[in-house]
Design a protein around this motif. Structure first.
Motif, mmCIF file in Angstrom:
data_model
loop_
_atom_site.group_PDB
_atom_site.id
_atom_site.type_symbol
_atom_site.label_atom_id
_atom_site.label_comp_id
_atom_site.label_asym_id
_atom_site.label_seq_id
_atom_site.Cartn_x
_atom_site.Cartn_y
_atom_site.Cartn_z
ATOM 1 N N ALA A 1 -67.844 -49.830 4.489
ATOM 2 C CA ALA A 1 -68.530 -49.661 3.206
ATOM 3 C C ALA A 1 -69.505 -50.789 2.928
ATOM 4 O O ALA A 1 -70.413 -50.634 2.090
ATOM 5 N N ARG B 1 -65.373 -35.298 8.742
ATOM 6 C CA ARG B 1 -64.841 -36.287 7.809
ATOM 7 C C ARG B 1 -64.610 -37.601 8.544
ATOM 8 O O ARG B 1 -64.144 -37.598 9.684
ATOM 9 N N VAL C 1 -63.501 -44.400 5.354
ATOM 10 C CA VAL C 1 -64.365 -45.505 4.927
ATOM 11 C C VAL C 1 -63.487 -46.708 4.633
ATOM 12 O O VAL C 1 -62.506 -46.607 3.890
ATOM 13 N N GLY D 1 -61.459 -44.737 1.249
ATOM 14 C CA GLY D 1 -61.834 -43.365 0.978
ATOM 15 C C GLY D 1 -62.153 -42.603 2.251
ATOM 16 O O GLY D 1 -62.069 -43.133 3.363
ATOM 17 N N VAL D 2 -62.536 -41.361 2.054
ATOM 18 C CA VAL D 2 -62.929 -40.482 3.154
ATOM 19 C C VAL D 2 -64.225 -39.809 2.752
ATOM 20 O O VAL D 2 -64.315 -39.215 1.666
ATOM 21 N N VAL D 3 -65.226 -39.895 3.620
ATOM 22 C CA VAL D 3 -66.510 -39.287 3.325
ATOM 23 C C VAL D 3 -66.646 -37.989 4.111
ATOM 24 O O VAL D 3 -66.318 -37.922 5.293
ATOM 25 N N HIS D 4 -67.132 -36.971 3.420
ATOM 26 C CA HIS D 4 -67.355 -35.661 4.029
ATOM 27 C C HIS D 4 -68.849 -35.498 4.266
ATOM 28 O O HIS D 4 -69.676 -35.830 3.413
ATOM 29 N N SER E 1 -69.820 -45.508 -1.081
ATOM 30 C CA SER E 1 -68.496 -45.538 -1.700
ATOM 31 C C SER E 1 -68.385 -44.600 -2.899
ATOM 32 O O SER E 1 -67.284 -44.228 -3.300
ATOM 33 N N THR F 1 -67.258 -40.938 -1.687
ATOM 34 C CA THR F 1 -66.030 -40.807 -0.899
ATOM 35 C C THR F 1 -64.935 -40.130 -1.715
ATOM 36 O O THR F 1 -64.890 -40.244 -2.947
ATOM 37 N N GLN F 2 -64.061 -39.424 -1.029
ATOM 38 C CA GLN F 2 -62.893 -38.824 -1.649
ATOM 39 C C GLN F 2 -61.702 -39.764 -1.514
ATOM 40 O O GLN F 2 -61.661 -40.603 -0.617
#
Length: 444
Positions: free
Chosen positions: A228, A246, A249, A259-262, A283, A286-287
């Motif tokens: 990040a 996916r 991060v 987090g997780v970025v799609h 950031s 991100t999920q």
């Protein structure tokens, strides 16, 4: 023999002969019924019962009390055999004197074996379901009459066996439902009724409850993530160049997953007005990461994915340290095999050599190797091929060191620090080597 003598003979001995013939028929009935009812398909009977076949319902109820059923049929069978043999011995004694016992024994043995055992059982085993349905009503009536006697006999048998330490009172089956299904699928595969691909898929479904997330996860050393703190354009380029939808991060260290970025969320953000890769805050799109224990079995994890409508989870150990990641696709691949699309990277982890040997990457999972080559290497103590060699050798082998176990010869081709990265596998020179004996043979 005059007509008068023949008439006297029929009057004196015909009833006995008729009883013998009747007992042989009854013995054949009991023998065939026992074979058919024990060999009948319970699954087919349940299907027929659900479709309204009353005879199938009788068969199911008889099979549910298998000990009572077998006891009653054995009582009937033995009574018929003993009575027919006794009458035959009496007749032979009358005609041949004391030697009639031997003649009666020989004659009744041949007759009973052929007509009361082999013939009816062969007939029954050739079509057990049809035979079982045909005799269900008669057998059910007989079991109702003889059932109390059969129960007493079974009680006596249990008490006698209990004296010697055998307990037959437990209702727990020796094989679980999964083991029975697996055995049936393997048998059908050997007989040619089920192809290997179908056997592997069915086996994959049955294995879900026995495997843990740690057995199939992408290890932290192979994880691809996004820092990040990197420049936004670097993060955007990493997502777009990645074959994965996916990506985790992290910030500060790879253990700190924030987090997780799609990829779709990234593209939507870039489509916003006045948003460029240089000023995108990764950031913010991100999920929230989902952390799961590495000891979760695949069946529970699959249900959790479906329940949460999620596809991606971070795997942690009991101390909360990141161990890797697992996706819904990873679990599905355990059932259907590798799932590849046009964006997947082709990684050749298994290669067939001209000399018949197999060159594999150390990180190749044992289950994938077994599935691809129809091998039976154990995967209880190790997940990867390299882990299996280390576990069996009890050392971290040097390059060119060879070991023989489970009927295979493993040669370490390449090692990086403490990791075995490539091995060559060929059939063992001595196929009789008993597993899991390991023979370290030094360098080759």
């Amino acid at each position: 023999m005059s007509n008068e003598t023949f008439t006297v003979f029929l009057a004196d001995y015909a009833p006995g002969i008729l009883i013998i013939l009747l007992m042989i028929v009854l013995s054949a009935f009991f023998s065939g019924s026992e074979t058919a009812l024990t060999a009948a398909s319970r699954a087919r009977m349940h299907t027929l019962e659900a479709n309204g076949d009353e005879r199938a319902g009788l068969v199911n109820r008889l099979i549910e009390r298998r000990d009572r059923l077998i006891g009653a049929l054995l009582i009937g069978n033995n009574l018929a055999n003993i009575l027919s043999s006794s009458i035959a011995t009496s007749l032979f004694l009358h005609f041949f004197g004391t030697s009639g016992v031997a003649y009666a024994t020989l004659a009744m043995t041949v007759i009973l074996v052929i007509f009361a055992e082999v013939l009816p059982k062969s007939w029954a085993i050739s079509s057990p379901d049809r035979f079982a349905l045909g005799v269900s009503r008669t057998v059910n009536l007989f079991v109702l009459v003889v059932g109390p006697v059969s129960g007493l006999v079974n009680w006596i048998v249990r008490r006698i066996l209990g004296v010697f330490g055998f307990n037959l009172s437990s209702d727990t089956p020796m094989l679980t439902a999964h083991e029975e299904l697996r055995g049936a699928v393997d048998l059908l595969h050997r007989e040619g009724s089920v192809i290997k691909a179908d056997r592997d898929r069915l086996g994959g479904v049955l294995d879900l409850g026995e495997l843990e997330v740690s057995d199939i996860m992408i290890h932290r050393t192979s994880m691809r993530g996004i820092n990040a703190d990197d420049a936004p354009e670097v993060a955007v380029r990493a997502v777009l160049e990645s074959p994965y939808t996916r990506m985790p991060v992290w910030r500060g260290s790879t253990d700190n997953i924030i987090g997780v970025v799609h990829a779709k969320d990234l593209l939507r953000a870039l489509a916003e007005p006045d948003v460029e890769p240089e000023n995108l805050d990764i950031s913010r799109i991100t999920q929230k990461p989902w952390f799961v224990p590495d000891t979760t079995n695949l069946k529970d994890q699959l249900n959790a994915f479906l329940r949460r409508k999620a596809h991606f989870a971070i795997v942690v150990d009991e101390y909360g340290e990141v161990q890797g990641l697992v996706t819904l696709e990873d679990i599905l691949e355990e059932i259907v095999g590798d799932i590849s699309d046009e964006h997947d990277l082709e990684i050749q982890g298994v290669r067939q050599e001209a000399d018949g040997s197999i060159v594999v990457d150390g990180s190749v999972p044992i289950r994938d190797l077994n599935r691809a080559l129809d091998w039976t290497l154990p995967d209880e103590e190790a997940t990867t091929v390299a882990g299996l060699v280390i576990h069996e050798s009890k050392t971290i082998p040097e390059e060119r060191q060879a070991f023989t176990f489970y009927g295979k010869r493993f040669i370490v081709m390449k090692r990086v620090k403490n990791r075995i990265t490539r091995l060559r596998i060929r059939p063992a020179d001595d196929a009789a080597t008993p597993p899991p004996l390991v023979q370290g043979e030094g360098r080759e």
